[in-house]
Enzyme design. Structure first.
Site, PDB file in Angstrom:
ATOM      1  N   SER A  63      44.564  30.223  60.951  1.00  0.00           N
ATOM      2  CA  SER A  63      45.611  31.324  60.242  1.00  0.00           C
ATOM      3  C   SER A  63      46.743  31.133  60.420  1.00  0.00           C
ATOM      4  O   SER A  63      47.206  30.624  59.554  1.00  0.00           O
ATOM      5  CB  SER A  63      45.001  32.522  61.104  1.00  0.00           C
ATOM      6  OG  SER A  63      45.468  33.737  60.416  1.00  0.00           O
ATOM      7  N   HIS A  68      60.032  36.007  64.311  1.00  0.00           N
ATOM      8  CA  HIS A  68      61.403  36.498  63.970  1.00  0.00           C
ATOM      9  C   HIS A  68      62.086  36.896  65.212  1.00  0.00           C
ATOM     10  O   HIS A  68      61.713  37.409  66.239  1.00  0.00           O
ATOM     11  CB  HIS A  68      61.110  37.987  63.282  1.00  0.00           C
ATOM     12  CG  HIS A  68      62.164  38.433  62.489  1.00  0.00           C
ATOM     13  ND1 HIS A  68      62.527  37.912  61.253  1.00  0.00           N
ATOM     14  CD2 HIS A  68      63.247  39.081  62.653  1.00  0.00           C
ATOM     15  CE1 HIS A  68      63.595  38.102  60.787  1.00  0.00           C
ATOM     16  NE2 HIS A  68      64.142  39.116  61.558  1.00  0.00           N
ATOM     17  N   CYS A  83      41.397  32.065  64.133  1.00  0.00           N
ATOM     18  CA  CYS A  83      40.082  32.508  63.552  1.00  0.00           C
ATOM     19  C   CYS A  83      38.932  32.388  64.417  1.00  0.00           C
ATOM     20  O   CYS A  83      38.128  32.571  64.303  1.00  0.00           O
ATOM     21  CB  CYS A  83      39.760  32.023  62.098  1.00  0.00           C
ATOM     22  SG  CYS A  83      39.533  30.051  62.350  1.00  0.00           S
TER      23      CYS A  83
END
Length: 115
Positions: A63, A68, A83
């Site tokens: 995935s 950030h 996943c």
């Protein structure tokens, strides 16, 4: 039942210089990929904002990893989605050691694919 897992991690009171350092974040992604046995699809994408904040995204066969940073708030937000189930990783110790975080919140979500 098949399911994946997702970690949502918030690190606060970090060292502002470290969350503005692209090499420190690259090292974090590299360590996550190696130690969690993840498989990148291509090169990680990075963007550094004029104020020093950094956004990073690694697409994985499993995935993704996304982050950030907000040096002006001394924080780092990290998301790891797999996943398939994985053992927990010590986000707390790593972010405290590598980014000087004084507070780390780790939420693990199981992501079932069917009811």
């Amino acid at each position: 039942m098949t399911s994946g897992c997702e970690w949502i991690v918030e690190a606060h009171h970090c060292d502002a210089a470290s969350v503005s350092d692209p090499e420190a974040l690259r090292a974090l992604f590299t360590r996550l990929i190696q130690e969690m046995d993840l498989h990148p699809i291509g090169e990680t994408l990075w963007h550094q904002f004029p104020g020093g904040g950094i956004t990073g995204l690694a697409l994985l066969q499993e995935s993704h990893i996304a982050c950030h940073t907000f040096p002006e708030h001394r924080s780092l937000c990290l998301n790891v989605f797999c996943c398939r189930p994985r053992p927990d990783w010590d986000f707390d110790a790593c972010l405290r050691r590598e980014f000087g975080a004084k507070s780390v919140e780790v939420r693990r979500l199981n992501r079932p694919y069917s009811e």
